[in-house]
Write an enzyme that holds these catalytic residues in place. Structure first.
Site, short mmCIF file in Angstrom:
data_model
loop_
_atom_site.label_atom_id
_atom_site.label_comp_id
_atom_site.label_asym_id
_atom_site.label_seq_id
_atom_site.Cartn_x
_atom_site.Cartn_y
_atom_site.Cartn_z
N HIS A 1 1.18 -0.92 0.10
CA HIS A 1 0.01 -0.06 0.44
C HIS A 1 0.64 1.04 -0.41
CE1 HIS A 1 0.38 -0.15 4.36
NE2 HIS A 1 0.37 1.15 4.46
N ASP B 1 -0.10 -7.68 1.58
CA ASP B 1 0.85 -6.45 1.08
C ASP B 1 2.42 -6.20 1.49
OD1 ASP B 1 -0.17 -3.36 1.89
OD2 ASP B 1 -0.23 -3.43 3.15
N SER C 1 4.86 1.77 8.09
CA SER C 1 4.83 1.39 7.42
C SER C 1 5.80 0.43 6.59
CB SER C 1 3.52 1.26 6.37
OG SER C 1 2.11 1.37 7.06
#
Length: 359
Positions: free
Chosen positions: A102, A132, A205
């Site tokens: 993402h 992901d 992230s």
């Protein structure tokens, strides 16, 4: 005791005290003050100072900042806008970098900035929306590489550190513990998250979750806040290094993750179902649906069948069966042991390739 004995006793005590005082004075004059102070402070502090500086020094240089840029197609010569901001972990001297899908999914150009000031333009080797994860590639010399051990799984209670670039303020370290392992069901059923209370904010992230020795144990991927963005009670998740490394290898080799498919839906057993179907225990998966065009239908698997073994391996539950099917190379013939109407039998089935899921 008479007067004479009393005097002798007092004199002996006084002489002993003077001798001990002289010994102490000699010791303090010989030893440097810092040695005495060090000894005293060591005793007072319990013998050592708690610090994770060594672990951070081992891992932090390999955690890079990722800037993903998107060009405005309506006015490409005017400007480019920052679409995503996150972190990545350099996994090899060859320049392979693990991050979250993402973070880079809408990027037209990806720039990776190392902690030593170097910047690289990265290419996308492959990505996997299901987990992901994405693998990037940079070209450079003497790249820092994060240490990791695939055979040292994290355990509940382990102290961990999250390294990343939250809110683009620069590399930051947060500390917590592993709160739980095996937190699946948050994505597609293929994940086996580590849960931690170490703060993972926007920009973390794709960054590193390390243990106190500095070894990578997970890729930070998600955080859920209680009480909104300003809530102080964060529940954060990371993809375990063993799964992330396996996905990375597949992306480097194929550019995508090829998963097997059986074409069934299933659910765990419960005591009522086990009694109705005359099952010996609660181990296995109850088949609830069959894809009419899938491998299971061609193998004549049917609803209400209970899958107890997959390629001679016991099936304790749905998650394990999904994982084994996904890991099987399409075109492989496997044997499934099932219980149908109280009787055990074996069905051969040829695993198909799972269709890519919409992003």
């Amino acid at each position: 005791m008479n007067f004479k004995d009393t005097c002798i006793y007092i004199v002996k005590a006084a002489v002993f005290g003077l001798i001990m005082a002289a010994v102490f004075l000699v010791i303090t004059s010989v030893l440097p003050n810092n040695a005495l102070n060090s000894g005293l402070s060591t005793v007072h502090s319990g013998g050592s100072e708690l610090s994770f500086a060594k672990a951070v020094r081992r891992a932090a240089p390999a955690v890079a900042n990722i800037y993903s840029l998107s060009i405005d197609q309506r006015n490409p010569l005017n400007s480019s806008s920052l679409q995503g901001l996150g972190s990545g972990v350099i996994m090899s001297k060859d320049g392979y970098v693990l991050t979250n899908y993402h973070v880079i999914k809408k990027a037209d150009e990806i720039v990776i900035a190392l902690q030593d000031g170097r910047k690289f333009t990265a290419e996308v080797v492959g990505s996997d929306p299901v987990t992901d994860l994405a693998v990037l590639k940079i070209e450079g010399d003497n790249l820092p590489v994060v240490p990791f051990n695939l055979y040292n799984p994290a355990q509940v209670g382990d102290v961990v550190l999250a390294i990343g670039n939250p809110y683009n303020i620069g590399q930051t370290i947060t500390q917590g513990i592993i709160s739980a392992t095996g937190r699946n069901g948050l994505s597609s059923g293929y994940l086996d998250f580590l849960q931690t209370d170490a703060a993972i904010n926007a920009g973390n992230s794709g960054g590193a979750l390390i243990d106190t020795s500095g070894e990578l144990i997970g890729i930070n991927t998600a955080a859920f806040q209680v009480g909104g963005d300003n809530g102080g009670n964060g529940i954060s998740f990371a993809i375990p290094i063993k799964l992330a490394h396996s996905i990375m290898d597949k992306l480097i080799k194929h550019g995508r993750v090829i998963r097997g498919a059986l074409g069934i839906s299933g659910e765990p057993l419960n005591p009522v179902v086990a009694q109705i179907l005359n099952l010996p225990d609660l181990k296995g998966v109850l088949v609830t649906g069959i894809d009419p065009d899938g491998p299971a239908a061609r193998a004549r698997l049917a609803p209400r069948d209970v899958i107890t073994q997959y390629n001679e391996e016991d099936v304790p539950g749905v998650e394990m069966l999904l994982d084994r099917i996904a890991e099987t190379t399409p075109g492989t013939k496997v044997n499934m042991t099932i219980i149908r109407e109280g009787k055990k039998q074996t069905l051969p089935v040829i695993i198909a390739e799972k269709a890519d899921e919409p992003e």
